[in-house]
Structures are given as C-alpha cells and as structure tokens.
Write an enzyme that holds these catalytic residues in place. Structure first.
Site, PDB file in Angstrom:
ATOM      1  N   HIS A  99      14.494  -3.584  16.853  1.00  0.00           N
ATOM      2  CA  HIS A  99      15.769  -3.549  16.126  1.00  0.00           C
ATOM      3  C   HIS A  99      15.927  -2.317  15.238  1.00  0.00           C
ATOM      4  CE1 HIS A  99      19.026  -6.726  14.961  1.00  0.00           C
ATOM      5  NE2 HIS A  99      19.543  -5.605  15.402  1.00  0.00           N
ATOM      6  N   ASP A 126      20.483 -12.599  13.586  1.00  0.00           N
ATOM      7  CA  ASP A 126      19.059 -12.328  13.431  1.00  0.00           C
ATOM      8  C   ASP A 126      18.419 -13.458  12.620  1.00  0.00           C
ATOM      9  OD1 ASP A 126      16.548 -11.000  13.007  1.00  0.00           O
ATOM     10  OD2 ASP A 126      17.555  -9.059  12.972  1.00  0.00           O
ATOM     11  N   HIS A 128      16.008 -12.558  10.685  1.00  0.00           N
ATOM     12  CA  HIS A 128      15.560 -11.767   9.541  1.00  0.00           C
ATOM     13  C   HIS A 128      16.712 -10.928   8.996  1.00  0.00           C
ATOM     14  CE1 HIS A 128      12.215 -12.415  12.380  1.00  0.00           C
ATOM     15  NE2 HIS A 128      11.499 -12.627  11.290  1.00  0.00           N
ATOM     16  N   ASP A 130      16.372  -7.906   7.668  1.00  0.00           N
ATOM     17  CA  ASP A 130      16.130  -6.488   7.980  1.00  0.00           C
ATOM     18  C   ASP A 130      16.658  -5.573   6.883  1.00  0.00           C
ATOM     19  OD1 ASP A 130      14.916  -7.314  10.284  1.00  0.00           O
ATOM     20  OD2 ASP A 130      16.569  -6.788  11.612  1.00  0.00           O
ATOM     21  N   HIS A 143      11.456  -1.759  11.998  1.00  0.00           N
ATOM     22  CA  HIS A 143      12.395  -2.738  12.544  1.00  0.00           C
ATOM     23  C   HIS A 143      12.763  -3.812  11.510  1.00  0.00           C
ATOM     24  CE1 HIS A 143       9.443  -6.031  14.277  1.00  0.00           C
ATOM     25  NE2 HIS A 143       9.083  -5.626  13.089  1.00  0.00           N
ATOM     26  N   ASP A 229      19.738  -9.719  17.686  1.00  0.00           N
ATOM     27  CA  ASP A 229      18.285  -9.820  17.804  1.00  0.00           C
ATOM     28  C   ASP A 229      18.012 -11.171  18.451  1.00  0.00           C
ATOM     29  OD1 ASP A 229      15.545 -10.427  17.271  1.00  0.00           O
ATOM     30  OD2 ASP A 229      15.537  -9.001  15.623  1.00  0.00           O
ATOM     31  N   ASP A 231      15.636 -13.044  18.390  1.00  0.00           N
ATOM     32  CA  ASP A 231      14.995 -14.066  17.552  1.00  0.00           C
ATOM     33  C   ASP A 231      15.998 -14.790  16.652  1.00  0.00           C
ATOM     34  OD1 ASP A 231      15.341 -12.638  15.099  1.00  0.00           O
ATOM     35  OD2 ASP A 231      13.349 -11.756  15.199  1.00  0.00           O
ATOM     36  N   GLU A 274      14.974  -6.739  20.661  1.00  0.00           N
ATOM     37  CA  GLU A 274      13.737  -7.451  20.376  1.00  0.00           C
ATOM     38  C   GLU A 274      13.303  -8.439  21.464  1.00  0.00           C
ATOM     39  OE1 GLU A 274      11.607  -6.810  18.061  1.00  0.00           O
ATOM     40  OE2 GLU A 274      12.694  -5.740  16.486  1.00  0.00           O
TER      41      GLU A 274
END
Length: 308
Positions: A99, A126, A128, A130, A143, A229, A231, A274
């Site tokens: 990412h 996402d 996360h 980030d 990332h 992303d 995830d 990702e």
C-alpha cells in the site's frame, strides 16, 4: 454507469513492507480474471502490463524508514504512469503491490484534479489507518505511512511527488473499515482531523449509513478515488494478505460498499493493494477482489431505475 476506458497497471513490489509476497498480487488478480470481469460490463479495458522498479533489498530501517530510496523510485514511476492514463481520459486501475504505492497513484490523481479544477474524494478501505510517521512506528515499514505522507507528514522524497506538498488535505479522505491503529497514530489522526469510520462505527450504524456519510458532498464535479487494501475484508473470507486483522466487513457488507460507490457514477481511479498470494488459499482472495471490482463496474442483482 461509468463507461470510460479502464487501464490496468500492475506494480509488482512489496518494497514498503517487511513481509514479501505482495509483489505477486498483480499476476494473481490477472489469473482471477480481472480484465475479463471489467470487460463483461461493457467497459473498454486495456492491461498495460507492469511498471518496473528496484528490487526489494530486504534491509532493515535506516533513520526510521525501510527502503526509502526504492519506495520513492517506485512511486515516481507509478505517478507518471497513472497521470498519463488520466490525461488520456482513462480510468486507471492500479494493481499492487503493497500500500505504499498509493503515494504515487494518489499523487497523480490529485495533480490531475488540481490541473482540471475538480474536487477530490478518496475512500481508503483498510484495516489500518496507514497514518504513521517514522517517529511513531517502530517498524519503519512505509506501507503503514502513505496517508500521512500524502497529507505532508513524511520525508520530502515522498511528500512532494506530483509537484505539491501536501498532496492532499485530510478533508479529501475518508478511512473506512479501520480496526488496527497504533497508539501514537490514534493521537495523530485526531490532531489532524482525519475522518475515520472504524469498525465500531460500522457495527453501530451499518455499512449503508457509513457509505452515505463517506460519500456526502460527492457530486458531478468530484473525482472519486478508491484505494482498497484487501485486508479491509475479514480474514475469514480474505486470508491472502500479510497483515490480517479479525473483525472486518463481511462479504455482503463489502458488496454493498462497492455497489454504493458504483451508484455515484463518479469512480475515477482505483487501487487494489496488499494481495499476497503466498498466504492465500487457491487464489480465493484474488477471486473475491475481482468479484468486488465487478460490483464497482456495474454488477448488480437487479436492474435499477438509476442505472443507465
């Protein structure tokens, strides 16, 4: 429905992560049929292959950043490739890759919007946030820093790609599906006023209300960029990622998210990030990602009055 030509650009690197494998993501998505899936809904689609950049040296962090020079090189190349497609009137679809590459893609999109006088709205899907910096993360993995870099918090090699620092304002971005945030990152998000729709918010109000809020103000003068992303999804349905976090959106929640984005008709660019085939089961995560992309480009159960 948006019928602009779609340009697929692969970016096969895991340069911004500590775990390797995301470099294989573009080919996994091609094997899962991403080109055919988009073409199925009437969009002209071209696969321009992969951009190239430095190999992953797999070194530790230096001065708080892992592989800074290599990350910057990949993102500069990607910026140029994405910007060229936008200038041709295409909808660029960047398939990664980790990412950190969103720094290059979103820098290109933001530059395009500035030069055309368009508003920009970014949906960052996402697990996360980030929004780390070298001062608040021990890993040095870039990332985990792209949103902060895009907002001007990071090394000059990354914060000024595209000709302006910061690349975007926190007001341009909405973080959705977040459920893993470092302690220092939590405070920084609050200080900077980034709008975050975490999983608690989604649990409380539902995905429909979440997307209504995230898309509020998007109009015909808005370029909508989606940075997905993988995830973002619950690992029960999407195990093929390097940083799984339990408790993500279900299949139906994710589909509703994509369908509501499609309903706006404003999708102008897209990242899929990702995907790590080395951790997947029979390419099921890539196939799910392609399924979601189909919804972004027109798949629906029924014909609806607002569809063209």
């Amino acid at each position: 429905m948006n019928m602009r030509p779609v340009s697929i650009i692969g970016v096969p690197t895991d340069i911004g992560a500590s775990a390797i494998g995301a470099r294989m993501g573009p080919e996994a998505l091609r094997v899962a049929g991403i080109v055919e899936a988009i073409a199925r809904y009437g969009c002209p689609v071209s696969d321009w292959g992969n951009v190239t950049g430095p190999l992953n040296p797999q070194r530790g962090p230096v001065d708080g950043f892992r592989h800074l020079d290599e990350v910057a090189a990949w993102n500069r190349t990607l910026h140029d490739a994405i910007f060229a497609e936008l200038e041709k009137g295409s909808l660029p679809l960047m398939v990664g890759g980790d990412h950190c590459l969103a720094i290059g893609s979103i820098s290109a999109v933001a530059r395009h919007c500035r030069e055309r006088g368009h508003k920009l709205r970014i949906l960052w899907l996402d697990a996360h946030a980030d929004f780390n910096t070298s001062a608040i993360t021990p890993s040095g993995n870039i990332h985990g820093m792209p949103v902060a870099c895009l907002c001007g918090h990071g090394p000059a090699e990354l914060t000024g790609i595209g000709g302006r620092t910061p690349v975007i304002s926190p007001a341009d971005i909405r973080l959705i599906g977040i459920r893993s945030v470092d302690e220092g990152e939590k405070r920084f998000l609050l200080e900077q006023g980034v709008e975050v729709f975490d999983m608690r918010y989604i649990d409380e109000v539902g995905m429909r209300r979440t997307l209504e809020m995230a898309l509020d103000g998007v109009d015909e003068d808005t370029h909508l960029h989606v940075s997905l992303d993988v995830d973002f999804l619950d690992p029960e349905i999407a195990p093929g990622v390097g940083t799984t976090v339990r408790g993500g959106p279900t299949y139906r929640e994710a589909q509703l998210c994509m369908e509501m984005i499609a309903d706006t008709g404003r999708l102008g660019s897209l990242d899929i990030m990702e995907l790590n085939p080395a951790l997947d089961h029979r390419n099921m995560t890539a196939e799910l990602a392609v399924d979601l992309v189909e919804s972004l480009f027109g798949k629906s159960t029924l014909l609806r009055l607002y569809q063209s």
